[in-house]
Design a protein around this motif. Sequence first.
Motif, PDB file in Angstrom:
ATOM      1  N   GLY B  44       0.623  -1.078   0.033  1.00 48.96           N
ATOM      2  CA  GLY B  44       0.021  -0.010   0.027  1.00 48.96           C
ATOM      3  C   GLY B  44       0.803   1.314   0.036  1.00 48.96           C
ATOM      4  N   LEU B  45       0.234   2.452   0.063  1.00 49.09           N
ATOM      5  CA  LEU B  45       0.913   3.564   0.185  1.00 49.09           C
ATOM      6  C   LEU B  45       1.486   4.100   1.589  1.00 49.09           C
ATOM      7  CD1 LEU B  45      -1.922   5.557  -1.991  1.00 49.09           C
ATOM      8  CD2 LEU B  45       0.470   4.587  -2.845  1.00 49.09           C
ATOM      9  N   GLU B  46       2.483   4.532   1.710  1.00 49.81           N
ATOM     10  CA  GLU B  46       3.032   5.084   2.975  1.00 49.81           C
ATOM     11  C   GLU B  46       3.375   6.535   2.960  1.00 49.81           C
ATOM     12  OE1 GLU B  46       6.176   3.364   6.073  1.00 49.81           O
ATOM     13  OE2 GLU B  46       6.727   3.116   3.864  1.00 49.81           O
ATOM     14  N   TRP B  47       3.170   7.441   3.620  1.00 51.44           N
ATOM     15  CA  TRP B  47       3.148   8.875   3.599  1.00 51.44           C
ATOM     16  C   TRP B  47       4.551   9.070   4.537  1.00 51.44           C
ATOM     17  CZ3 TRP B  47       3.273  12.137   8.276  1.00 51.44           C
ATOM     18  CH2 TRP B  47       3.637  13.724   7.759  1.00 51.44           C
ATOM     19  N   MET B  48       5.210   9.829   3.892  1.00 51.11           N
ATOM     20  CA  MET B  48       6.885  10.086   4.234  1.00 51.11           C
ATOM     21  C   MET B  48       6.808  11.543   4.945  1.00 51.11           C
ATOM     22  SD  MET B  48       9.221   8.714   1.020  1.00 51.11           S
ATOM     23  CE  MET B  48      10.577   8.813   2.097  1.00 51.11           C
ATOM     24  N   GLY B  49       5.961  12.373   4.359  1.00 49.74           N
ATOM     25  CA  GLY B  49       6.322  14.021   4.937  1.00 49.74           C
ATOM     26  C   GLY B  49       5.852  14.864   3.789  1.00 49.74           C
ATOM     27  N   TRP B  50       5.803  16.186   4.190  1.00 52.01           N
ATOM     28  CA  TRP B  50       5.230  17.197   3.522  1.00 52.01           C
ATOM     29  C   TRP B  50       6.135  18.230   3.530  1.00 52.01           C
ATOM     30  CZ3 TRP B  50       4.498  21.536   6.015  1.00 52.01           C
ATOM     31  CH2 TRP B  50       3.928  21.528   7.422  1.00 52.01           C
ATOM     32  N   ILE B  51       6.149  19.145   2.419  1.00 50.38           N
ATOM     33  CA  ILE B  51       6.814  20.373   2.573  1.00 50.38           C
ATOM     34  C   ILE B  51       6.138  21.457   1.983  1.00 50.38           C
ATOM     35  CG2 ILE B  51       7.920  20.207   0.133  1.00 50.38           C
ATOM     36  CD1 ILE B  51      10.480  21.475   1.091  1.00 50.38           C
ATOM     37  N   ASP B  52       6.282  22.717   2.473  1.00 47.16           N
ATOM     38  CA  ASP B  52       5.469  24.108   2.118  1.00 47.16           C
ATOM     39  C   ASP B  52       6.443  24.563   1.323  1.00 47.16           C
ATOM     40  OD1 ASP B  52       4.857  26.589   2.163  1.00 47.16           O
ATOM     41  OD2 ASP B  52       4.424  26.995   3.926  1.00 47.16           O
ATOM     42  N   PRO B  53       6.344  24.565  -0.103  1.00 45.14           N
ATOM     43  CA  PRO B  53       7.477  25.336  -1.066  1.00 45.14           C
ATOM     44  C   PRO B  53       7.495  26.855  -0.903  1.00 45.14           C
ATOM     45  CG  PRO B  53       5.856  23.815  -2.032  1.00 45.14           C
ATOM     46  CD  PRO B  53       5.297  23.938  -0.765  1.00 45.14           C
TER      47      PRO B  53
END
Lengths: 110, 124
Positions: B44-53
Motif C-alpha cells: 500500500g501507500l506510505e506517507w513520508m512527509g510534506w513540504i511547504d514550497p
Amino acid sequence: QSVLTQAPSVSGTPGQRVTISCSGSNSNIGSNYVYWYQQLPGSAPKLLIQRKNQRPSGVPDRFSASKSGTSGSLAISGLRSEDEADYFCSTWDDSLNGPVFGGGTKLTVL
Amino acid sequence: QVQLVQSGAEVKKPGASVDVSCKASGYSFTAYYIHWVRQAPGKGLEWMGWIDPHSGVANYAQKFQGRVSMTRDTSVNTAYVELTRLTSDDTAVYFCARDGPTSRPYYYNAMDVWGQGTSVSVSS
C-alpha cells in the motif's frame, strides 16, 4: 500493517454495484474527512473522492462515498471494465499527525 | 496543464543515499503543499512527509525522522526528497503529490495531483 483496514479484494460483473469499506478509529476516520484514490495498474494514484464526499472534476457520478462513525465506504455503480484497479482510502490521523492510508482493495471486474 | 514530473529510476546499494526530484508546472509552485508518498512492491501507500514550497518548512513522518530531508528550489519549481542509509526495505516507487494551499496552516485537503513515480531499488 496499515492504519486503516480494507478488504484485500472485491469483485463484480459489468453493470453491478460494488462497495469498498475502510475501517479506522476515532483518531482518524472518526474525526476527519475520508478520501479515496484509484490506482490503475502501473500508474500513480488518482484522487477519486475529496472532502465532503465530493468528486473532482472528471470523475463520473458512478463513484460515491459515505462515512459513518469510524468507517468509510466507496460505492461504484454501473461497474465497467475500466474500473478494475486498486482503491485506497485515506484520512488524517490526529495521533500520528499525518495522513494515513488503507492497505488497498483490488477490484476485479469479471 | 497542471503536472508533477519526477526524476528517473535509481539503483542504490545498501547504506547509500538517494535523491528524487519533482518538477511542478501549470500552477504556482509555492502556492500548494507537496507530499512524498512511497509504495513498496505489491504494498500500500506510505506517507513520508510534506513540504511547504513557500516557506521551505517540512514535516516528516516519525518513521523517517533523521533519515529523510525534503527541500525545494523555487527558481526551478522543484521539490526534492533525500533518503539516507538505505536498506532493502526502502525499495519502492516514490511519488510526489500536491495538497492544499500554503496560504493556510497545513490541513490535509487530499492529494489532487500526483507525479508519475520514481522507482528506487536498493540491492547489494
